[in-house]
Design a protein around this motif. Structure first.
Motif, PDB file in Angstrom:
ATOM      1  N   LYS A 246       5.297 -50.695 -14.805  1.00 55.01           N
ATOM      2  CA  LYS A 246       5.930 -49.565 -15.493  1.00 55.01           C
ATOM      3  C   LYS A 246       5.859 -49.679 -17.007  1.00 55.01           C
ATOM      4  O   LYS A 246       6.026 -48.696 -17.717  1.00 55.01           O
ATOM      5  N   GLN A 247       5.696 -50.893 -17.505  1.00 62.18           N
ATOM      6  CA  GLN A 247       5.526 -51.081 -18.947  1.00 62.18           C
ATOM      7  C   GLN A 247       4.222 -51.846 -19.202  1.00 62.18           C
ATOM      8  O   GLN A 247       4.159 -52.739 -20.027  1.00 62.18           O
ATOM      9  N   GLY A 248       3.195 -51.469 -18.440  1.00 61.38           N
ATOM     10  CA  GLY A 248       1.895 -52.123 -18.550  1.00 61.38           C
ATOM     11  C   GLY A 248       0.863 -51.240 -19.224  1.00 61.38           C
ATOM     12  O   GLY A 248       1.182 -50.210 -19.821  1.00 61.38           O
ATOM     13  N   MET A 249      -0.395 -51.655 -19.117  1.00 63.55           N
ATOM     14  CA  MET A 249      -1.468 -50.969 -19.851  1.00 63.55           C
ATOM     15  C   MET A 249      -1.614 -49.507 -19.453  1.00 63.55           C
ATOM     16  O   MET A 249      -1.751 -48.632 -20.306  1.00 63.55           O
ATOM     17  N   ALA A 251       0.577 -47.508 -18.081  1.00 59.20           N
ATOM     18  CA  ALA A 251       1.760 -46.753 -18.493  1.00 59.20           C
ATOM     19  C   ALA A 251       1.683 -46.403 -19.977  1.00 59.20           C
ATOM     20  O   ALA A 251       2.073 -45.308 -20.385  1.00 59.20           O
ATOM     21  N   GLY A 252       1.157 -47.316 -20.766  1.00 62.15           N
ATOM     22  CA  GLY A 252       1.124 -47.094 -22.205  1.00 62.15           C
ATOM     23  C   GLY A 252      -0.127 -46.414 -22.716  1.00 62.15           C
ATOM     24  O   GLY A 252      -0.093 -45.768 -23.756  1.00 62.15           O
ATOM     25  N   MET A 253      -1.240 -46.529 -21.989  1.00 60.83           N
ATOM     26  CA  MET A 253      -2.508 -46.144 -22.600  1.00 60.83           C
ATOM     27  C   MET A 253      -3.416 -45.294 -21.713  1.00 60.83           C
ATOM     28  O   MET A 253      -4.619 -45.213 -21.980  1.00 60.83           O
TER      29      MET A 253
END
Lengths: 465, 465
Positions: A246-249, A251-253
């Protein structure tokens, strides 16, 4: 795949990322089909030519100077074509910068990722440091390619619109290759991927002002990925779910990540063998149209001076990357100008290093450049990135209109370069660099063709005078 | 602000990013109010304590081992509290890892950014290398704080939900500090920020499995930012619009970026002076509630054993970061457990390093931990991140209910630590490390209080035996 002693990790060890890590850690020479090993030697030779050619470029020299100023003055790892040796980390950064600058390094279509530029610099530097064999180097490179390509496919087209996948996925590719050489187990490899992914970076913004960042991206990916693997060997832990968390690559990009791609055919589908070589010395997005234009010109006996207008029918990715480049002001930027690439191909039959250096700003090139357009083509776009189709409509000054089409641009697996063509390309690249004598390069390339039998990777280039 | 010789850059030199770069490059000692210089000395002392305390932590030792293995065995820059010296790049990475591990380093509320951990390691390492004065070090640190804080504010809350702002904005902060020391002009500084931003990275995913990435993020930010500044000094170019551009940081990593924050009060508002010190040795998101709980307990004479239930009324960011940490399994992870922090504060009156080390898993701590809840509070959430309000509702076993509230947790600018408290905190941190004798640390801290007068920054700690 593996029993994690740590309870909190047990569940995550069943994740796709964990399967990918276990594959990269567990890969052995005996698992790899001979044809894939031969292809990996092809990729090694092709990378080496680019690395030799790139070391005299100004941005590469800056990165090499920094790496050598901050690293030790001697060490086990070769800074290719400079005569210097230093630590694996410093050498990997310098060689990764070099491999990507002349836009001749390989590309995997489906992931829009340039594996060689990040995988080989890290793997060779570490192999030289630990005394690994040639066969170990090839297996490590394959681990890097298989991981990086799948991560690139996973991150998808939305990622590539903003991020330079070679910088981001490349960090994990370098970590996988180095992790394989260092003998990481599946759990350590998962930590290495976590530490790599949390350092993954690279934005396309630099293209708009022709800045030098592309070389920094490969240097950064090779260096950070290498660091992630060494840290994992030393017990340093990384996020267990760096890709899908959920707060990985993703999710962010990314907004269109496809998790199934991470484990697609692991151990049966060899993504390494799908990698394409570059024939023209430019951004790969220009190659399909350049080859389609050359096809029309050859079939109809046209010369460059007869071209009134060339419409290229392209995928959105080409427009995203090449669209901002209207009046290229540097050789490197002109490799991202569809008009310049097609103009050089039309004028010289091939848009190679020398053609760019000598003629990217020639009046004839500029005149033709400004007669080239890009339009989005639904068929080409829907096939991309699996397939890179080239389609052009060519208008001549005397009012004729021709259509050209290539389904596999030169260098793609179905239209690949022979070993003779690859050797010749490497020798041309060395000659372009002006630093490495032809005989020296020929001996080095000849040895690389037999890398699998080398008991030690050793120096790739005999010491320069 | 500045006339760019390069036509393509002229327009971008009017951008907000260019104004920020020009500010960072042009900052001089005479521009800075004395109170801001004094505050920067406070921040330096506070950082130094954290760096000394952190060097014996396992993840930090891994990063330091890597940096020293890959860097030169001797050099101008100090690896604090280890006796080693190496290159500025290697030292900056090792010291940045150390500064962030004990969760005692400073924080800027509005940007949710920990500046000291990335700015001072890079700036001190370079200052030692080039023989800079103490005053130059302070000005460089201020350039780093002012840039990093504004970039963090610009990237906003959506960024912080996935990305560790200290890793991302921190890369630009380190580049600005080092660029100021290297004497970059406005144009070079803009390139440095471009090269820093395209390497900016750091994902929160690691928290879920208590991995070591937080230290890697600060090491990476300091190292990559330092590299960006050195490259710019050498003529290497970066994206001109790395922050606001269509393929820049905000485009890729934020959905609520606020461009006006980039230049908010440049030269008149000193964001450096807004930075808070940490009193408890835990994630800053836990501090407001901890202080509000302590207020209730002191006012009503409650002991820890009387607490039946504690409801903390928090902002969404606290839930995002702390929410996943339910059963912390390591000391570091427990610093992100609201329940653990409040339990330690209730039991010992202060959640310091020793309390965490000795009691984070004690049955009494765990019992109290599980009686703490977080609920989203609209007032607290709307004030955040400008203001970090602490609100708690405390239920006692005998049925009483109390409300507690603090508007400025201890360490915030309006409730700051005195120089005596800061010195004492630094000495406690050194004692905790077990590596640095009290007399040695006291002499070092005493010298740091007079950094502005030092003709050379020199070694911060006299050589260890």
């Amino acid at each position: 795949m593996n029993k994690a002693p740590d309870a909190v990790l047990t569940k995550t060890f069943e994740s796709r990322t964990a399967q990918l890590a276990a594959f990269a850690a567990g890969l052995r020479h005996a698992h790899v089909p001979p044809a894939v090993l031969r292809k990996t030697e092809d990729l090694l030779v092709d990378w080496f030519g680019s690395a030799v050619a790139g070391h005299s470029a100004r941005p590469v020299e800056s990165i090499a100077r920094f790496a050598l100023a901050m690293g030790p003055a001697t060490g086990p790892s070769e800074v290719i074509a400079t005569g210097a040796s230093t630590s694996p980390h410093a050498a990997a950064m310098a060689n990764a910068a070099a491999a990507h600058v002349v836009e001749q390094d390989d590309v995997h279509n489906g992931s829009v990722f340039h594996p060689a530029a990040v995988v080989f610099p890290a793997a060779v530097a570490v192999a030289q440091s630990i005394g690994a064999s040639g066969a170990q180097l090839l297996v490590a490179a394959i681990a890097g390619y298989e991981v990086g390509i799948r991560v690139g496919e996973f991150l998808g087209r939305s990622h590539y619109r903003i991020f330079h996948t070679t910088g981001t996925a490349g960090t994990l590719a370098a970590a996988a290759a180095v992790g394989q050489l260092l003998g990481l187990d599946a759990r350590q490899m998962l930590h290495a991927l976590g530490s790599a992914g949390t350092q993954a970076a690279g934005l396309w913004g630099f293209l708009r002002t022709a800045a030098d960042s592309k070389q920094l991206h490969t240097a950064h990916a090779a260096g950070a990925g290498l660091m992630a693997a060494y840290l994992a060997q030393d017990g340093f832990t990384g996020a267990a779910d760096i890709l899908e968390g959920k707060q990985g690559m993703a999710a962010g990009m990314s907004s269109d990540a496809d998790p199934t791609r991470l484990v697609d055919g692991l151990g049966s589908r060899w993504a390494t063998a799908e990698t394409s070589f570059k024939w023209h010395a430019s951004c790969r997005h220009t190659h399909p149209a350049a080859d389609a234009l050359l096809q029309v010109m050859q079939q109809h006996g046209l010369a460059a001076g007869q071209l009134a207008r060339v419409v290229t029918h392209v995928h959105q990715g080409a427009i995203d990357v090449l669209g901002p480049v209207v009046r290229p002001s540097t050789v490197h930027q002109s490799k991202f100008s569809m008009g310049t690439v097609l103009a050089l191909a039309a004028r010289f039959g091939h848009a190679g290093l020398t053609e760019f250096e000598e003629a990217f700003l020639a009046p004839e090139t500029q005149a033709l450049r400004d007669r080239v357009e890009m339009v989005l083509d639904p068929e080409v776009d829907s096939a991309y990135p699996r397939q890179w189709i080239g389609k052009v409509t060519v208008h001549t000054h005397d009012g004729r209109v021709f259509e050209g089409r290539v389904d596999e641009p030169k260098g793609d697996p179905g239209n690949t370069l022979s070993r003779d063509e690859l050797s010749a390309k490497a020798l041309r690249l060395a000659a372009f660099s002006g630093r490495v004598a032809a005989g020296l390069m020929a001996r080095a390339v000849d040895r690389l063709w037999h890398m699998e039998q080398c008991p030690r990777v050793g120096r790739l280039l005999e010491r320069l005078p």
